[in-house]
Design a protein around this motif. Sequence first.
Motif, PDB file in Angstrom:
ATOM      1  N   ASN A  82       0.839  -1.191   0.000  1.00 36.06           N
ATOM      2  CA  ASN A  82       0.000   0.000   0.000  1.00 36.06           C
ATOM      3  C   ASN A  82       0.879   1.249   0.000  1.00 36.06           C
ATOM      4  O   ASN A  82       1.950   1.274   0.611  1.00 36.06           O
ATOM      5  N   ILE A 132      -3.078   4.039  -2.930  1.00 39.06           N
ATOM      6  CA  ILE A 132      -3.379   2.816  -3.671  1.00 39.06           C
ATOM      7  C   ILE A 132      -3.067   1.615  -2.787  1.00 39.06           C
ATOM      8  O   ILE A 132      -2.082   1.618  -2.043  1.00 39.06           O
ATOM      9  N   CYS A 133      -3.921   0.633  -2.872  1.00 41.09           N
ATOM     10  CA  CYS A 133      -3.770  -0.571  -2.056  1.00 41.09           C
ATOM     11  C   CYS A 133      -2.677  -1.481  -2.626  1.00 41.09           C
ATOM     12  O   CYS A 133      -2.308  -1.391  -3.801  1.00 41.09           O
ATOM     13  N   GLU A 154      -2.837  -4.632  -3.403  1.00 46.43           N
ATOM     14  CA  GLU A 154      -3.297  -5.499  -4.484  1.00 46.43           C
ATOM     15  C   GLU A 154      -3.235  -4.778  -5.829  1.00 46.43           C
ATOM     16  O   GLU A 154      -2.770  -5.323  -6.824  1.00 46.43           O
ATOM     17  N   ARG A 155      -3.718  -3.525  -5.846  1.00 46.28           N
ATOM     18  CA  ARG A 155      -3.711  -2.778  -7.115  1.00 46.28           C
ATOM     19  C   ARG A 155      -2.300  -2.358  -7.524  1.00 46.28           C
ATOM     20  O   ARG A 155      -2.018  -2.212  -8.707  1.00 46.28           O
ATOM     21  N   THR A 156      -1.411  -2.183  -6.561  1.00 44.87           N
ATOM     22  CA  THR A 156      -0.012  -1.925  -6.900  1.00 44.87           C
ATOM     23  C   THR A 156       0.572  -3.125  -7.633  1.00 44.87           C
ATOM     24  O   THR A 156       1.234  -2.981  -8.672  1.00 44.87           O
ATOM     25  N   VAL A 208      -1.116  -5.478  -9.247  1.00 41.66           N
ATOM     26  CA  VAL A 208      -1.792  -5.593 -10.553  1.00 41.66           C
ATOM     27  C   VAL A 208      -1.175  -4.599 -11.540  1.00 41.66           C
ATOM     28  O   VAL A 208      -0.895  -4.952 -12.689  1.00 41.66           O
ATOM     29  N   SER A 209      -0.962  -3.373 -11.106  1.00 36.73           N
ATOM     30  CA  SER A 209      -0.395  -2.351 -12.000  1.00 36.73           C
ATOM     31  C   SER A 209       0.973  -2.768 -12.518  1.00 36.73           C
ATOM     32  O   SER A 209       1.265  -2.609 -13.715  1.00 36.73           O
ATOM     33  N   CYS A 234     -10.396  -3.067  -4.953  1.00 35.17           N
ATOM     34  CA  CYS A 234      -9.415  -4.096  -5.333  1.00 35.17           C
ATOM     35  C   CYS A 234     -10.110  -5.365  -5.812  1.00 35.17           C
ATOM     36  O   CYS A 234      -9.648  -6.023  -6.742  1.00 35.17           O
ATOM     37  N   THR A 293     -11.055  -4.721  -9.289  1.00 31.34           N
ATOM     38  CA  THR A 293      -9.843  -4.692 -10.127  1.00 31.34           C
ATOM     39  C   THR A 293      -9.346  -6.111 -10.381  1.00 31.34           C
ATOM     40  O   THR A 293      -9.032  -6.477 -11.519  1.00 31.34           O
ATOM     41  N   LEU A 294      -9.285  -6.934  -9.346  1.00 29.99           N
ATOM     42  CA  LEU A 294      -8.844  -8.320  -9.509  1.00 29.99           C
ATOM     43  C   LEU A 294      -9.791  -9.077 -10.425  1.00 29.99           C
ATOM     44  O   LEU A 294      -9.363  -9.909 -11.235  1.00 29.99           O
TER      45      LEU A 294
END
Length: 124
Positions: free
Chosen positions: A28, A38-39, A41-43, A45-46, A76, A79-80
């Motif tokens: 995060n 940004i969390c 998980e999304r980091t 994914v990015s 998230c 997003t996932l």
Amino acid sequence: MAYCPYSNFAVGSTLLTEQDSRIYTGCNIENSAMSPAICAERTAVSKAVCDGYRKFKVVVVVAEQQQEFTAPCGVCRQTLNEFRSSSGDMDVYLSRPAMDLVLCTKLSHILPLSFKLHNNAFCN
Ligand SMILES: [Zn+2]
């Protein structure tokens, strides 16, 4: 590696790609303005999407909570959901820093009735 000076709530996430079985990590990243945060998980994914990966088999979330598991937030989860594996789902493993217990579930279980844009959505 979390940057969390405001909450002191460090979260780490790991993704396993379907293609090549590559591992991507995220943490995060908070911001004094809050909404740009940004969390983990999304980091992750990015980072993976920037390298061309679009399907993930597993996501792992570990947070600095001793008594409870930390599940992905709603943003998230959605997003996932965009990057589910070819099976149409994704394994979700939640653990605590001690890694003494792991809660194993599926993305479809923690995000029922997810939003999906259908091709005919614009044809009325
Ligand atoms: Zn999140």
